[in-house]
Write an enzyme that holds these catalytic residues in place. Structure first.
Site, PDB file in Angstrom:
ATOM      1  N   HIS A  77       0.897  -1.322  -0.123  1.00 10.25           N
ATOM      2  CA  HIS A  77       0.112  -0.092  -0.234  1.00 10.25           C
ATOM      3  C   HIS A  77       0.778   1.000  -0.024  1.00 10.25           C
ATOM      4  CE1 HIS A  77      -0.045   1.695   4.347  1.00 10.25           C
ATOM      5  NE2 HIS A  77       0.840   0.862   4.399  1.00 10.25           N
ATOM      6  N   CYS A 131       3.696   5.676   5.387  1.00  3.21           N
ATOM      7  CA  CYS A 131       3.749   4.362   6.085  1.00  3.21           C
ATOM      8  C   CYS A 131       5.150   3.828   6.287  1.00  3.21           C
ATOM      9  CB  CYS A 131       2.852   3.301   5.656  1.00  3.21           C
ATOM     10  SG  CYS A 131       3.024   1.811   6.479  1.00  3.21           S
ATOM     11  N   GLN A 149      -7.412  -1.832   9.776  1.00  5.69           N
ATOM     12  CA  GLN A 149      -8.409  -0.894  10.081  1.00  5.69           C
ATOM     13  C   GLN A 149      -9.456  -1.439   8.945  1.00  5.69           C
ATOM     14  OE1 GLN A 149      -7.233   3.158  10.120  1.00  5.69           O
ATOM     15  NE2 GLN A 149      -5.502   2.512  10.858  1.00  5.69           N
ATOM     16  N   SER A 172      -5.802   6.662   9.531  1.00  9.05           N
ATOM     17  CA  SER A 172      -4.273   6.861   8.986  1.00  9.05           C
ATOM     18  C   SER A 172      -4.145   7.853   7.960  1.00  9.05           C
ATOM     19  CB  SER A 172      -3.760   5.702   8.725  1.00  9.05           C
ATOM     20  OG  SER A 172      -3.668   4.759   9.839  1.00  9.05           O
ATOM     21  N   HIS A 175      -5.073   5.873   1.176  1.00 13.01           N
ATOM     22  CA  HIS A 175      -4.272   4.743   0.796  1.00 13.01           C
ATOM     23  C   HIS A 175      -4.574   4.238  -0.679  1.00 13.01           C
ATOM     24  CE1 HIS A 175      -3.710   3.012   5.144  1.00 13.01           C
ATOM     25  NE2 HIS A 175      -4.800   3.950   5.078  1.00 13.01           N
TER      26      HIS A 175
HETATM   27  C1  LIG Z   1       0.314  -1.935   9.419  1.00 13.60           C
HETATM   28  N1  LIG Z   1       1.818  -1.546   9.291  1.00 13.60           N
HETATM   29  N2  LIG Z   1       2.588  -2.399   8.855  1.00 13.60           N
HETATM   30  C2  LIG Z   1       3.926  -1.416   8.790  1.00 13.60           C
HETATM   31  C3  LIG Z   1       4.942  -2.049   8.308  1.00 13.60           C
HETATM   32  C4  LIG Z   1       5.123  -3.180   7.434  1.00 13.60           C
HETATM   33  C5  LIG Z   1       6.309  -3.640   6.976  1.00 13.60           C
HETATM   34  C6  LIG Z   1       7.474  -3.174   7.571  1.00 13.60           C
HETATM   35  C7  LIG Z   1       7.616  -1.903   8.143  1.00 13.60           C
HETATM   36  C8  LIG Z   1       6.340  -1.414   8.687  1.00 13.60           C
HETATM   37  C9  LIG Z   1       3.477  -0.255   9.361  1.00 13.60           C
HETATM   38  C10 LIG Z   1       2.158  -0.207   9.660  1.00 13.60           C
HETATM   39  C11 LIG Z   1       1.653   1.046  10.123  1.00 13.60           C
HETATM   40  O1  LIG Z   1       0.370   0.641  10.941  1.00 13.60           O
HETATM   41  N3  LIG Z   1       2.127   1.962   9.728  1.00 13.60           N
HETATM   42  C12 LIG Z   1       1.615   3.362  10.078  1.00 13.60           C
HETATM   43  C13 LIG Z   1       0.401   3.841   8.984  1.00 13.60           C
HETATM   44  C14 LIG Z   1      -0.543   2.887   8.502  1.00 13.60           C
HETATM   45  N4  LIG Z   1      -1.938   2.688   8.971  1.00 13.60           N
HETATM   46  C15 LIG Z   1      -2.364   1.592   8.138  1.00 13.60           C
HETATM   47  C16 LIG Z   1      -3.822   1.013   8.138  1.00 13.60           C
HETATM   48  C17 LIG Z   1      -4.063   0.082   7.490  1.00 13.60           C
HETATM   49  C18 LIG Z   1      -2.881  -0.622   6.638  1.00 13.60           C
HETATM   50  C19 LIG Z   1      -1.540  -0.087   6.761  1.00 13.60           C
HETATM   51  C20 LIG Z   1      -1.543   1.021   7.459  1.00 13.60           C
HETATM   52  N5  LIG Z   1      -0.291   1.527   7.819  1.00 13.60           N
HETATM   53  C21 LIG Z   1       2.377   4.352  10.565  1.00 13.60           C
HETATM   54  O2  LIG Z   1       3.393   4.196  10.000  1.00 13.60           O
HETATM   55  O3  LIG Z   1       2.040   5.529  10.939  1.00 13.60           O
END
Ligand SMILES: Cn1nc(-c2ccccc2)cc1C(=O)N[C@H](Cc1nc2ccccc2[nH]1)C(=O)O
Length: 181
Positions: A77, A131, A149, A172, A175
């Site tokens: 994403h 992200c 989410q 967040s 996307h």
């Molecule tokens: C769900 N997720 N996986 C990673 C991730 C995966 C692989 C390697 C490093 C980080 C980061 C995140 C995450 O929640 N990141 C948040 C932003 C965000 N919000 C999300 C909601 C839904 C799906 C992905 C999303 N990513 C942030 O960095 O503020």
């Protein structure tokens, strides 16, 4: 399985398994014929190959043939945050001040470029996604319903592998999602 023989993977003669760094995927290469392919050449003993991959590939990097636990999918994403995002900060920008409308026009620009084939979602995520998965080209790995989410989950599970979503709005931010498995 005799893994010491020269043809440890049971591939047809002349074929070898190589590893693509950029895609973190094994591919099959035939130096004499000078061709390569993502799928194992015919006649490959899949069991031997899986043994080979398990032995020579860290399981975390092991890409299966989609044989992950049922009910799980894998997606990339690209996230554009805005000043109403739950955490208006990212590796790209300490304080994200753009408005939601500005974020929408930015991500729609990305969507156009991706859907025109000008750039892949993963490539764009690498530099543009807010992200922390950006460093993995937006690759979130495998996830099941209940992990993400709700709006994100519903959009991702509605996609077939290879398909790209429209703009998805979550707490967040905005996307674009590409389902890959
Ligand atoms: C769900 N997720 N996986 C990673 C991730 C995966 C692989 C390697 C490093 C980080 C980061 C995140 C995450 O929640 N990141 C948040 C932003 C965000 N919000 C999300 C909601 C839904 C799906 C992905 C999303 N990513 C942030 O960095 O503020």
């Amino acid at each position: 399985v005799n893994m010491t023989d020269s043809n440890a993977t049971g591939l047809p003669p002349g074929w070898e398994v190589r590893h693509s760094q950029s895609k973190n995927l094994p591919y099959y290469f035939n130096p004499t014929e000078k061709n390569s392919r993502w799928e194992p050449p015919s006649g490959t003993d899949i069991e031997k190959l899986k043994l080979y991959m398990a032995r020579y590939h860290s399981t975390s990097g092991l890409v299966t043939d989609g044989a992950q636990a049922p009910g799980k999918i894998r997606a990339l994403h690209l996230l554009v945050k805005h000043n109403q995002s739950r955490r208006p900060s990212s590796w790209r920008e300490a304080e994200i001040t753009r408005t939601k409308d500005e974020a929408m026009s930015i991500i729609q620009g990305y969507e156009d470029r991706i859907k025109r084939g000008e750039v892949s979602l993963g490539e764009l995520a690498l530099t543009e996604s807010d992200c922390s998965s950006a460093r993995k080209r937006g690759d979130l790995g495998y996830f099941a319903r209940g992990d993400m989410q709700k709006e994100f989950e519903d959009a991702a599970f509605a996609l077939k592998p290879g398909q790209i979503s429209g703009v998805v709005d979550t707490a967040s931010g905005l996307h674009l999602i590409e389902r890959i498995e």
